[in-house]
Design a protein around this motif. Structure first.
Motif, PDB file in Angstrom:
ATOM      1  N   ASP A  16      10.143  55.977 100.330  1.00  0.00           N
ATOM      2  CA  ASP A  16      10.463  56.022 101.759  1.00  0.00           C
ATOM      3  C   ASP A  16      10.227  57.434 102.276  1.00  0.00           C
ATOM      4  OD1 ASP A  16      11.240  53.340 101.963  1.00  0.00           O
ATOM      5  OD2 ASP A  16      13.253  53.800 101.253  1.00  0.00           O
ATOM      6  N   GLY A  17       9.107  57.630 102.968  1.00  0.00           N
ATOM      7  CA  GLY A  17       8.808  58.925 103.563  1.00  0.00           C
ATOM      8  C   GLY A  17       8.189  59.945 102.631  1.00  0.00           C
ATOM      9  N   GLU A  18       7.938  59.586 101.392  1.00  0.00           N
ATOM     10  CA  GLU A  18       7.309  60.502 100.449  1.00  0.00           C
ATOM     11  C   GLU A  18       6.636  59.701  99.346  1.00  0.00           C
ATOM     12  OE1 GLU A  18      10.579  62.819  99.027  1.00  0.00           O
ATOM     13  OE2 GLU A  18      11.218  61.297  97.613  1.00  0.00           O
ATOM     14  N   PHE A  19       5.748  60.349  98.641  1.00  0.00           N
ATOM     15  CA  PHE A  19       5.126  59.714  97.487  1.00  0.00           C
ATOM     16  C   PHE A  19       5.118  60.692  96.327  1.00  0.00           C
ATOM     17  CE2 PHE A  19       1.608  61.303 100.144  1.00  0.00           C
ATOM     18  CZ  PHE A  19       0.959  62.163  99.269  1.00  0.00           C
ATOM     19  N   VAL A  20       5.036  60.152  95.116  1.00  0.00           N
ATOM     20  CA  VAL A  20       5.015  60.955  93.899  1.00  0.00           C
ATOM     21  C   VAL A  20       3.683  60.707  93.208  1.00  0.00           C
ATOM     22  CG1 VAL A  20       6.094  61.313  91.637  1.00  0.00           C
ATOM     23  CG2 VAL A  20       7.514  60.763  93.630  1.00  0.00           C
ATOM     24  N   VAL A  21       3.024  61.770  92.808  1.00  0.00           N
ATOM     25  CA  VAL A  21       1.746  61.654  92.117  1.00  0.00           C
ATOM     26  C   VAL A  21       2.016  61.320  90.650  1.00  0.00           C
ATOM     27  CG1 VAL A  21      -0.368  62.849  91.450  1.00  0.00           C
ATOM     28  CG2 VAL A  21       0.664  63.286  93.702  1.00  0.00           C
ATOM     29  N   LEU A  22       1.536  60.156  90.220  1.00  0.00           N
ATOM     30  CA  LEU A  22       1.673  59.738  88.828  1.00  0.00           C
ATOM     31  C   LEU A  22       0.453  60.160  88.009  1.00  0.00           C
ATOM     32  CD1 LEU A  22       2.998  56.100  89.404  1.00  0.00           C
ATOM     33  CD2 LEU A  22       4.327  58.171  88.936  1.00  0.00           C
ATOM     34  N   LYS A  23      -0.716  60.111  88.655  1.00  0.00           N
ATOM     35  CA  LYS A  23      -1.962  60.554  88.032  1.00  0.00           C
ATOM     36  C   LYS A  23      -2.707  61.391  89.061  1.00  0.00           C
ATOM     37  CE  LYS A  23      -6.356  58.880  86.323  1.00  0.00           C
ATOM     38  NZ  LYS A  23      -7.277  58.587  87.416  1.00  0.00           N
ATOM     39  N   PRO A  24      -2.944  62.663  88.777  1.00  0.00           N
ATOM     40  CA  PRO A  24      -3.612  63.531  89.749  1.00  0.00           C
ATOM     41  C   PRO A  24      -4.991  63.016  90.140  1.00  0.00           C
ATOM     42  CG  PRO A  24      -2.695  64.818  87.949  1.00  0.00           C
ATOM     43  CD  PRO A  24      -2.591  63.365  87.554  1.00  0.00           C
TER      44      PRO A  24
END
Length: 86
Positions: free
Chosen positions: A28-36
């Motif tokens: 919600d409102g952000e994302f997390v990089v799992l694989k660059p």
């Protein structure tokens, strides 16, 4: 064949595509990089979206969208296809 020849080709097994394709977890409102990577693909159009330009996604569907029109189109598909008019 050089990398520029691949620009019009969207193939999931393409080494040029995989090299820069990021994998994200959408919150919600952000994302997390799992694989660059440098970009993600729009779930509706398949167009490349540079990470620095990514503004529309669904944390429920875990999908990215190129813009508000694509996000709305996908929302309608996932929620009964209503046109929003009553």
């Amino acid at each position: 064949m050089d990398a520029n020849a691949y620009l019009g080709v969207m193939n999931a097994h393409d080494p040029y595509l995989k090299a820069d394709l990021a994998q994200l977890h959408y919150g919600d409102g952000e994302f997390v990089v799992l694989k660059p990577g440098k970009f993600v693909l729009c779930a509706v159009t398949g167009v490349r979206i540079p990470l620095e330009s990514l503004r529309y996604w669904s944390p429920v569907a875990q999908e990215a969208y190129a813009g508000p029109e694509q996000a709305l189109q996908r929302w309608r598909e996932l929620n009964g296809g209503g046109d929003g008019k009553s």
